[in-house]
Each structure stands twice: as C-alpha cells, then as structure tokens.
Design an enzyme around this catalytic site. Structure first.
Site, PDB file in Angstrom:
ATOM      1  CG  HIS A 267      64.921  -6.268  60.294  1.00  0.00           C
ATOM      2  ND1 HIS A 267      64.190  -6.594  59.177  1.00  0.00           N
ATOM      3  CD2 HIS A 267      65.970  -7.140  60.308  1.00  0.00           C
ATOM      4  CE1 HIS A 267      64.773  -7.610  58.554  1.00  0.00           C
ATOM      5  NE2 HIS A 267      65.849  -7.967  59.224  1.00  0.00           N
ATOM      6  CG  HIS A 307      61.092  -2.239  52.181  1.00  0.00           C
ATOM      7  ND1 HIS A 307      62.215  -2.635  51.529  1.00  0.00           N
ATOM      8  CD2 HIS A 307      60.782  -3.234  53.044  1.00  0.00           C
ATOM      9  CE1 HIS A 307      62.571  -3.836  51.971  1.00  0.00           C
ATOM     10  NE2 HIS A 307      61.714  -4.212  52.889  1.00  0.00           N
ATOM     11  CG  ASP A 363      56.710  -5.789  59.488  1.00  0.00           C
ATOM     12  OD1 ASP A 363      56.510  -6.976  59.753  1.00  0.00           O
ATOM     13  OD2 ASP A 363      57.837  -5.304  59.309  1.00  0.00           O
TER      14      ASP A 363
END
Ligand code: CMC
Length: 428
Positions: A267, A307, A363
């Site tokens: 996460h 994702h 990210d």
C-alpha cells in the site's frame, strides 16, 4: 426491464427474486436461501473484498479502466492544477469547494492548530533514534488522542469538527518533529505566516535562520503531491479507518489504525520499495535482466506498477511524472529518473505487463520527487499519510452519518476441527 435477479437453488429447486439496486444485490438478501428452516442461509465468500461494495460513498470516484479519478466530481487533473491541498481537504470533508471566506477561515483554523502540546515533545524524544518514521507516526497519532479525551464524543458535530481540524493541522508537525528527533536536530516550531506545505518544509528543514522561506516551486510540488494522495476511495487504509471507526472509537485511534494499514509495502510503503528497486537495478543495462526476473514469477515484483482498481495508467502517476521534472529544475535531476523512465517504457511494451494491464501507479515516480526534496526514504509513507488523513476523516464522517452502517463484522467459513474433548497433557 425488471431490476431483479432470479436465483434458483438447485439443492431445493426453489426460486428467489432478489432486487438489484445500483448494480448490486444485498448480501443479506441471500440469507433467505436455505435448505432447511434451521440453516443459517446463503452467504458470499469474498476474501480481500474483490467484488463487494462495503459502503455507499459520494466522496471519490474512480473508473479504473479509463484511468479516471475525481474528488466530489472534480477531475484530479483540474484540482492538481488549480487548487491547493487545504482547499481539496475542505472539499473532501464538506462535499463542496469552499467560498473565498470559507477557505480563509479553514486555512486560518488549520494554521492555528499546527502547534503541539509541549508534553508531546517528550513522547517523540523517547523513541530510539532509528525508529521508523511510520512507527513513530502511528504511535504519535494514537498518543495525540490522549490529549483530547472529549474526542470520544463522536456523535457531537462540534467536537467531531474540532478533532478533524486538529488532526489535519497537527500531522505536519508530528511528521516534522519526528524527523528532527531522528536526525538529532532541535525542533522547529510552526510558522503561521506560511502555507501548509511551506510550514511543513519549515518545520523539516529550518536551520538557524530567523525566518525560513520555502522555495515556491518545491512548496507547490509538495502541495500537488498532497492533493494527489488525499483520497482514493475504499483502499486498504480507508477500509481500516472505516472498520475501526465503526466501533465508535475516537478518530485519533482510527487514524492510527488506518496509518498502520498504509505502512505495508503493498500500500503506502510501495514508494519506498520503488527507490530500493531502482537502486538495486542500478543501471540502464541491468533493466532487461530485472524485467526477466519479474516475469519469471520468482517473487520479484515491479514495484510501483499494478493496481487493484486501475487497469490503465494511474492518472496520479501521469501528474506526478510532470511534477518530478519541475522539481528537478530546482534540485537537479535525480539520476534514478532515467532508470525509472526506461523501466516504464520497456514494461509498457512487454506482453507480460500488457496482458495483466499493469501500469505505473501513484508510487512509481513520487519517491523520486521526495528524494529530490531531501526527504529520507523512511519518510515517504509519512508523506502519503499526511494528506490522506483528510480522506480518511471524510470517509469516517460519511460512515458515521450513514444509517446503513453498523460495526464492521464480517462472517467466516469455519474450516477448523469439529467439536472434540480436551485431552489431558499426559495423554497427548
Ligand atoms: N509486478 C509484476 N507482476 C505483477 C505486479 C507487479 N507490480 N502487480 C501484479 N502483478 C501480476 C500478479 O503476479 C498477477 O499475475 P498472475 O495473474 O500471473 O498471477 C497479476 O499481475 C494480477 O495481480 P494481483 O496480485 O492479482 O493484483 P492485485 O489487485 O491483488 O494487486 C497490487 C494489486 C497493487 C497489490 C499489485 O499490483 C502489487 O503488488 N503492485 C506492486 C506494489 C505497489 O506498487 N503497490 C502500490 C499500489 S498504489 C498505491 C496505493 O493505492 O496504495
């Protein structure tokens, strides 16, 4: 067209009509499907909530196939270009963009709540010098609640609002003070003349100068990153916030739980993992070998890719990539960016990633910017947590006000031993 689902239970031959509303059926409607009067009734089995809506929400909309992200209906691209983070936090928490006056009041309130009770310093002082900033952040959030015992009155609107203001304001101070404690620098106190991101940079990096002046490009870049991380509907940490909050605990404890969920490498910990991966790859020539290892399924993942919801380019990644180059204009180029860009290019042309619809996520590039802004790698997830508190709190409020919600309590399929008698120690 009837908005129902007809289910035939082949065990009994019985047929049931179940209403379909908003593209869903109610799991509880399946409970009537039984093989005997004393049967518990049919349940669904959905580990990891792969196909279960746990709430109705009007906060964040994502179309994962098209790569769309909207907060309260506003496209993320427009908010990132035109709004400030505190404006977006207001939007998430209140449902509408603030008027000029509402924004001025909100900014003023948040600014004046950034200071921490002086006792809090002793808590931060007591961490070991190398304690991970996320461990510090999680503990600090829970500890912050002990300063405000009235926070447990979650049904009182005024008390609730006060805690929201405190949490949104104090996260930057908590994050910065913990950093200063890690590096052995004296704490730098908030400066009410500065913007939210500017104040954060001030508390992080102020040295002996009388007044810290943030670089406007870096201040803006941080604000954009905060906007992009503010909410993302029912992700792991938001689900934790709602689940823990559903026990009617105070919001500090629920935020601490949500932050703990964010800490994990799948996460919010992924941005740190991306930098470690790019360092490990080390050079352009090593990329093909690395991709080969990822594809072999030997446990190496291309961090910052893939994702649960986006099966297209994460719109946040696109915006962050652009911010990265703005930041590098000021800080000088992070040499890892070339490896990242080439890695992305190769992956996006590779059958393995195309077939699985794996694209860069939020990210993939954010860590490179944080590194250029001189944040130590261990602080990256804290930088994700700071703005995400506004999303968590918006979701928490919505959950508390939703008459459909109760304490979160999933069911299980029991797979253990059938009833048996205790065996005395000497007979085992
Ligand atoms: N690199 C290589 N293969 C991958 C990756 C990856 N990053 N992500 C998914 N896959 C493969 C996976 O092995 C599986 O292959 P197969 O069908 O052959 O078994 C397939 O793609 C489907 O993946 P999954 O694990 O079923 O997908 P998921 O929805 O359960 O996981 C994820 C989503 C984000 C946990 C995963 O893509 C991942 O671990 N990515 C790397 C970590 C990362 O970047 N996380 C940040 C997420 S965005 C920030 C946030 O919202 O927190």
């Amino acid at each position: 067209m009837p908005e129902t689902l007809t289910i035939t239970d082949n065990r009994t031959g019985k047929t049931y009509d179940v209403p379909i509303k908003e593209g869903t059926i109610k799991a509880l409607d399946l409970r009537q499907i039984k093989i005997a009067e004393d049967d518990f009734g049919l349940m669904t089995y959905d580990p990891a909530f792969m196909n279960t809506a746990s709430c109705r929400s009007s906060i964040t909309y994502i179309d994962g196939d098209k790569g769309i992200l909207e907060y309260r209906g506003y496209p993320i691209e427009q908010l990132a270009e035109k709004a400030t983070y505190l404006e977006v936090a207001y939007l998430l928490l209140n449902g509408e963009l603030p008027s000029k006056e509402q924004l001025a009041n909100w900014v003023d309130t948040v600014t004046h709540h950034t200071i921490l009770n002086e006792n809090f310093r002793h808590l931060i002082d007591s961490f070991r010098y190398n304690a991970h900033p996320m461990g510090r952040f999680i503990s600090s959030m829970a500890a912050l609640g002990t300063f405000y015992p009235e926070a447990k009155n979650i049904s009182d609107a005024t008390t609730r609002q006060k805690q929201i203001e405190r949490i949104v304001a104090k996260v930057i101070t908590i994050a910065a003070f913990n950093y200063r404690s890690m590096v052995g620098m004296p704490y730098a106190y908030p400066d009410n003349d500065l913007s939210y991101p500017g104040n954060f940079l001030n508390m992080m990096y102020k040295m002996t100068e009388v007044k810290y002046t943030p670089n406007p490009v870096l201040e803006h870049a941080l604000d954009v990153l905060f906007i992009l991380h503010a909410d993302h509907e029912q992700n792991c940490s938001t689900n934790a916030m709602r689940a823990v909050g559903s026990s009617e605990v105070d919001p500090y404890s629920a935020v601490a739980a949500a932050a703990a969920a964010l800490f994990g490498p799948l996460h919010g910990g992924a941005n740190e993992a991306v930098i470690k991966m790019l360092n490990e790859i080390g050079s352009m020539s090593a990329i093909p070998d690395f991709i080969k290892r990822v594809k072999s399924g030997e446990g190496t993942k291309l961090m910052g890719f893939g994702h649960r919801v986006y099966k297209n380019y994460d719109p946040r990644a696109k915006l962050i990539k652009k911010v990265a180059y703005d930041v590098f204009e000021v800080t000088g180029k992070n040499p890892l960016i070339d490896i990242a860009v080439e890695l992305e290019r190769i992956a996006l042309e590779d059958e393995y990633f195309i077939k699985r619809k794996l694209y860069p996520n939020v990210d993939f590039y954010s860590g490179l910017i944080y590194q250029a802004l001189r944040f130590p790698m261990e602080m990256f997830t804290v930088l994700f947590a700071i703005p995400r508190v506004s999303g968590w709190l918006a979701q928490w409020q919505e959950m508390l006000d939703d008459p459909d919600q109760k304490i979160a309590r999933p069911r299980q399929i029991f797979t253990g031993a059938a009833r048996r008698d205790y065996v005395a120690m000497d007979q085992r």
